[in-house]
Write an enzyme that holds these catalytic residues in place. Structure first.
Site, PDB file in Angstrom:
ATOM      1  N   SER A 180       3.670  -2.518  11.680  1.00  0.00           N
ATOM      2  CA  SER A 180       4.222  -1.601  10.691  1.00  0.00           C
ATOM      3  C   SER A 180       4.312  -0.186  11.252  1.00  0.00           C
ATOM      4  O   SER A 180       4.893   0.685  10.614  1.00  0.00           O
ATOM      5  CB  SER A 180       3.300  -1.573   9.480  1.00  0.00           C
ATOM      6  OG  SER A 180       2.022  -1.121   9.874  1.00  0.00           O
ATOM      7  N   TYR A 191       2.455  -1.098   5.426  1.00  0.00           N
ATOM      8  CA  TYR A 191       2.740  -2.413   4.833  1.00  0.00           C
ATOM      9  C   TYR A 191       1.653  -2.786   3.817  1.00  0.00           C
ATOM     10  O   TYR A 191       1.902  -3.523   2.873  1.00  0.00           O
ATOM     11  CB  TYR A 191       2.756  -3.509   5.910  1.00  0.00           C
ATOM     12  CG  TYR A 191       3.980  -3.601   6.784  1.00  0.00           C
ATOM     13  CD1 TYR A 191       4.986  -2.646   6.776  1.00  0.00           C
ATOM     14  CD2 TYR A 191       4.138  -4.690   7.657  1.00  0.00           C
ATOM     15  CE1 TYR A 191       6.099  -2.769   7.609  1.00  0.00           C
ATOM     16  CE2 TYR A 191       5.239  -4.828   8.478  1.00  0.00           C
ATOM     17  CZ  TYR A 191       6.214  -3.855   8.457  1.00  0.00           C
ATOM     18  OH  TYR A 191       7.303  -3.988   9.281  1.00  0.00           O
ATOM     19  N   CYS A 244      -0.134  -7.031  13.623  1.00  0.00           N
ATOM     20  CA  CYS A 244      -0.421  -6.406  12.338  1.00  0.00           C
ATOM     21  C   CYS A 244      -1.134  -7.438  11.468  1.00  0.00           C
ATOM     22  O   CYS A 244      -0.579  -8.517  11.211  1.00  0.00           O
ATOM     23  CB  CYS A 244       0.907  -5.987  11.704  1.00  0.00           C
ATOM     24  SG  CYS A 244       0.770  -5.306  10.049  1.00  0.00           S
ATOM     25  N   CYS A 292      -7.432  -4.097  10.908  1.00  0.00           N
ATOM     26  CA  CYS A 292      -6.121  -3.435  10.942  1.00  0.00           C
ATOM     27  C   CYS A 292      -5.930  -2.912  12.357  1.00  0.00           C
ATOM     28  O   CYS A 292      -6.861  -2.316  12.922  1.00  0.00           O
ATOM     29  CB  CYS A 292      -6.099  -2.282   9.938  1.00  0.00           C
ATOM     30  SG  CYS A 292      -4.636  -1.230  10.066  1.00  0.00           S
TER      31      CYS A 292
HETATM   32  N1  DGL Z   1      -1.486  -2.196  11.664  1.00  0.00           N
HETATM   33  C1  DGL Z   1      -1.344  -2.762  10.354  1.00  0.00           C
HETATM   34  C2  DGL Z   1      -2.386  -3.858  10.156  1.00  0.00           C
HETATM   35  O1  DGL Z   1      -2.922  -4.347  11.127  1.00  0.00           O
HETATM   36  C3  DGL Z   1      -1.314  -1.689   9.337  1.00  0.00           C
HETATM   37  C4  DGL Z   1      -0.819  -2.167   8.030  1.00  0.00           C
HETATM   38  C5  DGL Z   1      -0.178  -1.137   7.192  1.00  0.00           C
HETATM   39  O2  DGL Z   1       0.881  -0.648   7.577  1.00  0.00           O
HETATM   40  O3  DGL Z   1      -0.723  -0.861   6.112  1.00  0.00           O
HETATM   41  O4  DGL Z   1      -2.702  -4.292   9.071  1.00  0.00           O
END
Ligand code: DGL
Length: 261
Positions: free
Chosen positions: A10, A41, A72, A182
Site C-alpha cells: 500500500s 489499506y 503487505c 505490518c
Molecule cells: N504495509 C501494510 C501492511 O503490511 C500497511 C497497510 C496499510 O496501508 O494500512 O499491512
C-alpha cells in the site's frame, strides 16, 4: 528476457521486505509498486483492498513478473486467496508471525501491532486461534502509524507519542514477544525497542518471506541463471520523494519513478 520478481504494498513499507528479498536473491531483478495514493489499506473495506490488490497485480503482470510478493499484511490477509485463484503466477504473502512468538514466549503474553484490516481479517483470526489457545495475546491497531511513515514523519513527536500509547498496555501485561504485523513497522524497530526494552523480542516476517520466495523460485525452476547483480525498478503513484528517502541508503542499481496506477 530476465523476468523480474514483482512486489507491491500500500506504500513504502514493503521496501522492508524488498531489502530481505534482495539480500538473499542478489541476482534477481525486481519491480516494486508503492500504492501510496491508496494508503492506508488498513482502514479500507475488504472489497477495496481486493480491488487494489488486483490492480497492482495486473500492472506487475503487464511488466512480465514471474512471481508476486504481496508485501503487505493487510493485502495478504484480505485478498491472497482471490489473487491465487485468479492468476497463474505464484504469490508469496506475508502474515503476522504469531506462531514463532507463541512457541517462544516464556511469560505466555505476546503483543501484536498491526492494522485494523489485518487484525479483523478471517485469515488472521484463524492463525491466531490455531497457535495461541493458552496464550494471552494483546492485539493493538497501529492507527496512524502508516500515515506518519508515508508522510515522512518517522521520527516525529507524534510518532513517539502514538508508540507509547500503543505499547505501554503491552508492557503492563508483561509481554516478552512483540509481533510486527505490518511491513511499514520494521522501520520503527529502534524506537519500539527503546520503549519496550531489550527483554522484549521484536518479530517481523521479512526474512521468512525472503526464504519462502527463494524456495518457491527453486521449486518452480524460476530462479534466474544470471550471475550479475539485479536491477530494481520502483514505482509510486504519488510523489517520489518519500520513496527516495526511505531508499537513500540503498547501494544497489535502482530507479524510482512516478507512475499513475
Ligand atoms: N504495509 C501494510 C501492511 O503490511 C500497511 C497497510 C496499510 O496501508 O494500512 O499491512
Amino acid at each position: 528476457m530476465l523476468h523480474p520478481i514483482g512486489i507491491f504494498d500500500s506504500g513504502i513499507g514493503g521496501t522492508s521486505i524488498w531489502r530481505e528479498v534482495t539480500a538473499i536473491l542478489p541476482f534477481e531483478n525486481t519491480i516494486y509498486l508503492s500504492d501510496s495514493m491508496n494508503a492506508p489499506y488498513g482502514e479500507k473495506s475488504k472489497e477495496d483492498i481486493i480491488n487494489f490488490s488486483i490492480k497492482n497485480t495486473e500492472l506487475l503482470l503487464s511488466k512480465g513478473c514471474k512471481l508476486i510478493i504481496v508485501a503487505c499484511n493487510t493485502a495478504t490477509t484480505n485478498s491472497i486467496d482471490i489473487l491465487r485463484s485468479k492468476y497463474d503466477v505464484p504469490f508469496i504473502g506475508i502474515e503476522p508471525a504469531i506462531k514463532p512468538a507463541a512457541l517462544k514466549t516464556k511469560t505466555n503474553n505476546i503483543g501484536i501491532l498491526a492494522t485494523k484490516g489485518t487484525l479483523s481479517s478471517a485469515l488472521f483470526s484463524e492463525t491466531s486461534e490455531k497457535f495461541t489457545t493458552d496464550i494471552n495475546v494483546i492485539e493493538q491497531v497501529g492507527k496512524g502509524l502508516v500515515q506518519l511513515i508515508e508522510n515522512g514523519q518517522l521520527h516525529s513527536d507524534e510518532m513517539t507519542e502514538l508508540l507509547h500509547t500503543y505499547l505501554q498496555p503491552m508492557i503492563k501485561e508483561n509481554i516478552d514477544h512483540l509481533v510486527l504485523g505490518c511491513t511499514h513497522y520494521p522501520y520503527l524497530i529502534p524506537q519500539i525497542q527503546k520503549i519496550v526494552g531489550k527483554n522484549v523480542a521484536i518479530i517481523d516476517s521479512g526474512l521468512a518471506v525472503a526464504r519462502q520466495t527463494n524456495s518457491i523460485l527453486e521449486k518452480m525452476s524460476l530462479k534466474t541463471t544470471s550471475d550479475e547483480i539485479g536491477n530494481h525498478q520502483f514505482y509510486i503513484n504519488t510523489n517520489t520523494a518519500i520513496l527516495q528517502t526511505i531508499l537513500s541508503d540503498v547501494k544497489l542499481n535502482h530507479s524510482v519513478k512516478k507512475l499513475d496506477f
